[in-house]
Design a protein around this motif. Structure first.
Motif, short mmCIF file in Angstrom:
data_model
loop_
_atom_site.label_atom_id
_atom_site.label_comp_id
_atom_site.label_asym_id
_atom_site.label_seq_id
_atom_site.Cartn_x
_atom_site.Cartn_y
_atom_site.Cartn_z
N ALA A 25 177.08 -17.37 27.07
CA ALA A 25 175.94 -18.21 26.72
C ALA A 25 175.02 -17.50 25.73
CB ALA A 25 175.16 -18.57 27.98
N PRO A 26 174.48 -18.22 24.74
CA PRO A 26 173.60 -17.61 23.73
C PRO A 26 172.35 -16.96 24.32
CG PRO A 26 174.29 -19.79 23.03
CD PRO A 26 174.74 -19.64 24.45
N ALA A 27 171.96 -17.38 25.52
CA ALA A 27 170.75 -16.83 26.15
C ALA A 27 170.98 -15.43 26.72
CB ALA A 27 170.26 -17.75 27.24
N LEU A 28 172.24 -14.96 26.74
CA LEU A 28 172.55 -13.63 27.27
C LEU A 28 172.83 -12.66 26.13
CD1 LEU A 28 174.96 -14.57 30.20
CD2 LEU A 28 172.51 -14.09 30.34
N ALA A 29 172.49 -11.40 26.37
CA ALA A 29 172.74 -10.37 25.36
C ALA A 29 172.82 -9.01 26.03
CB ALA A 29 171.63 -10.36 24.30
N PHE A 30 173.55 -8.10 25.39
CA PHE A 30 173.61 -6.71 25.84
C PHE A 30 172.55 -5.91 25.09
CE2 PHE A 30 177.82 -8.22 26.96
CZ PHE A 30 178.06 -7.61 28.18
N HIS A 31 171.91 -4.98 25.82
CA HIS A 31 170.90 -4.10 25.24
C HIS A 31 171.16 -2.67 25.71
CE1 HIS A 31 167.91 -6.99 23.52
NE2 HIS A 31 168.57 -7.81 24.32
N HIS A 97 184.41 -8.55 33.98
CA HIS A 97 183.91 -8.24 35.32
C HIS A 97 182.43 -8.63 35.45
CE1 HIS A 97 187.23 -5.18 36.56
NE2 HIS A 97 187.37 -6.30 37.23
N ALA A 98 181.64 -8.31 34.45
CA ALA A 98 180.21 -8.61 34.51
C ALA A 98 179.96 -10.11 34.52
CB ALA A 98 179.49 -7.95 33.34
N LEU A 99 180.54 -10.82 33.56
CA LEU A 99 180.25 -12.25 33.41
C LEU A 99 180.89 -13.09 34.50
CD1 LEU A 99 180.57 -12.54 29.53
CD2 LEU A 99 178.47 -12.59 30.88
N PHE A 100 182.11 -12.78 34.89
CA PHE A 100 182.78 -13.60 35.90
C PHE A 100 182.13 -13.45 37.27
CE2 PHE A 100 187.21 -14.25 33.79
CZ PHE A 100 186.59 -14.91 32.74
N ASN A 101 181.60 -12.28 37.59
CA ASN A 101 180.91 -12.14 38.87
C ASN A 101 179.55 -12.82 38.85
OD1 ASN A 101 182.45 -10.53 40.98
ND2 ASN A 101 182.82 -9.34 39.13
N LEU A 102 178.88 -12.84 37.70
CA LEU A 102 177.66 -13.64 37.60
C LEU A 102 177.99 -15.12 37.77
CD1 LEU A 102 175.82 -11.89 34.62
CD2 LEU A 102 175.06 -11.99 37.00
N ALA A 103 179.08 -15.57 37.16
CA ALA A 103 179.49 -16.97 37.29
C ALA A 103 179.84 -17.30 38.74
CB ALA A 103 180.67 -17.27 36.38
N SER A 104 180.45 -16.34 39.43
CA SER A 104 180.81 -16.56 40.84
C SER A 104 179.59 -16.75 41.71
CB SER A 104 181.64 -15.38 41.36
OG SER A 104 182.89 -15.30 40.70
N SER A 105 178.45 -16.18 41.28
CA SER A 105 177.21 -16.32 42.04
C SER A 105 176.49 -17.62 41.72
CB SER A 105 176.28 -15.14 41.74
OG SER A 105 175.74 -15.23 40.43
N GLY A 106 177.04 -18.40 40.79
CA GLY A 106 176.45 -19.68 40.44
C GLY A 106 175.65 -19.68 39.16
N GLU A 108 174.84 -19.73 35.18
CA GLU A 108 175.46 -20.32 33.99
C GLU A 108 175.52 -19.23 32.91
OE1 GLU A 108 173.49 -23.87 32.78
OE2 GLU A 108 173.73 -24.83 34.74
N VAL A 109 176.72 -18.71 32.68
CA VAL A 109 176.84 -17.55 31.79
C VAL A 109 177.81 -17.77 30.65
CG1 VAL A 109 176.20 -15.89 33.58
CG2 VAL A 109 178.59 -16.51 33.28
N PHE A 110 178.58 -18.89 30.65
CA PHE A 110 179.43 -19.13 29.49
C PHE A 110 179.51 -20.61 29.15
CE2 PHE A 110 182.36 -19.88 32.85
CZ PHE A 110 182.57 -18.71 33.57
N GLU A 111 179.95 -20.85 27.92
CA GLU A 111 180.01 -22.20 27.38
C GLU A 111 181.20 -22.96 27.96
OE1 GLU A 111 177.75 -23.49 25.40
OE2 GLU A 111 176.62 -21.65 25.05
N PRO A 112 181.03 -24.26 28.28
CA PRO A 112 182.16 -25.06 28.77
C PRO A 112 183.29 -25.08 27.74
CG PRO A 112 180.07 -26.21 29.10
CD PRO A 112 179.77 -25.02 28.24
#
Length: 225
Positions: A25-31, A97-106, A108-112
């Motif tokens: 998702a565009p709202a996420l970024a690495f820093h 690993h990072a994004l899929f576990n966030l998605a598993s918690s409910g 919204e981390v990636f585009e449909p």
């Protein structure tokens, strides 16, 4: 024999565009996290949702992994975890690993319909070994990884002696996800409020085992919008 990819550069300038190409998702970024002191967390635009650590892959680390495997507690249920059987793919696997576990918690981390969304659905219910085998055969992921490597500033042909892992919160535990290990590693209780500080503690333990090596890099995944 393992396929041999080229390593990703440990930089938000590589990780963020690459993850967005995959469908983050565009709202996420690495820093970059510039220090292992609590004040460094305050320098981020938002609290970390996950952390990616690059560390030296040394004989000392391998010996510790062997000793650790004897006493590992069960990992929290419901994790997304995959085994790594592709050389130098650890950066891409840490992102998954990072994004899929966030998605598993409910979250919204990636585009449909994106690469991430389709793989997330395709790999649900598979074992870590089965996911690793499907990843290894995934020509689209390999192509996108290769393109991300080409966009980096460091020499992708240089010898590699480091490794990426992800740290996430799952089931109230701080969990280390390293595809080279037999299972995910729980590092004790954490919470949304304490996750960043608890990650600093775990990363410091990695550094202490390497007796002052400076070959570490830490990136925090944050929501910026």
């Amino acid at each position: 024999m393992e396929p041999d990819w080229k390593p990703l550069e440990s930089s938000p300038d590589t990780f963020t565009p690459f993850a967005r190409t995959l469908g983050m998702a565009p709202a996420l970024a690495f820093h970059d996290l510039c220090a292992l002191e609590p004040w460094a967390l305050d320098m981020l635009p938002a609290p970390p949702l996950a952390v990616v650590l690059l560390f030296p892959y040394t004989q000392a680390h391998l010996q510790f992994v062997e000793e650790q495997a004897v006493t590992l507690p069960p990992a929290p249920p419901g994790l997304f975890y995959m085994r790594q059987n592709v050389k130098n793919a650890c950066g891409t696997i840490a992102i998954l690993h990072a994004l899929f576990n966030l998605a598993s918690s409910g979250a919204e981390v990636f585009e449909p319909g994106s690469v991430l969304a389709t793989r997330f659905e395709k790999w649900k219910g598979l074992t870590p070994e089965e996911i690793g085998s499907q990843f290894r055969a995934d020509e689209e992921l390999e192509k996108l990884h290769r393109e991300a490597v080409c966009g980096g500033k460091t020499d992708a042909e240089a010898p590699v002696d480091s490794h990426f892992i992800a740290l996430v919160e799952a089931g109230g535990q701080l969990v280390e996800l390293d595809g080279r290990k037999q299972q995910a590693v729980a590092h004790g209780p954490t919470s949304t409020a304490n996750f960043g500080v608890d990650c600093l503690r775990v990363i410091q333990e990695f550094m202490d085992r390497e007796k002052g090596s400076v070959l570490f890099a830490v990136q925090a995944l944050v929501r910026t919008g």
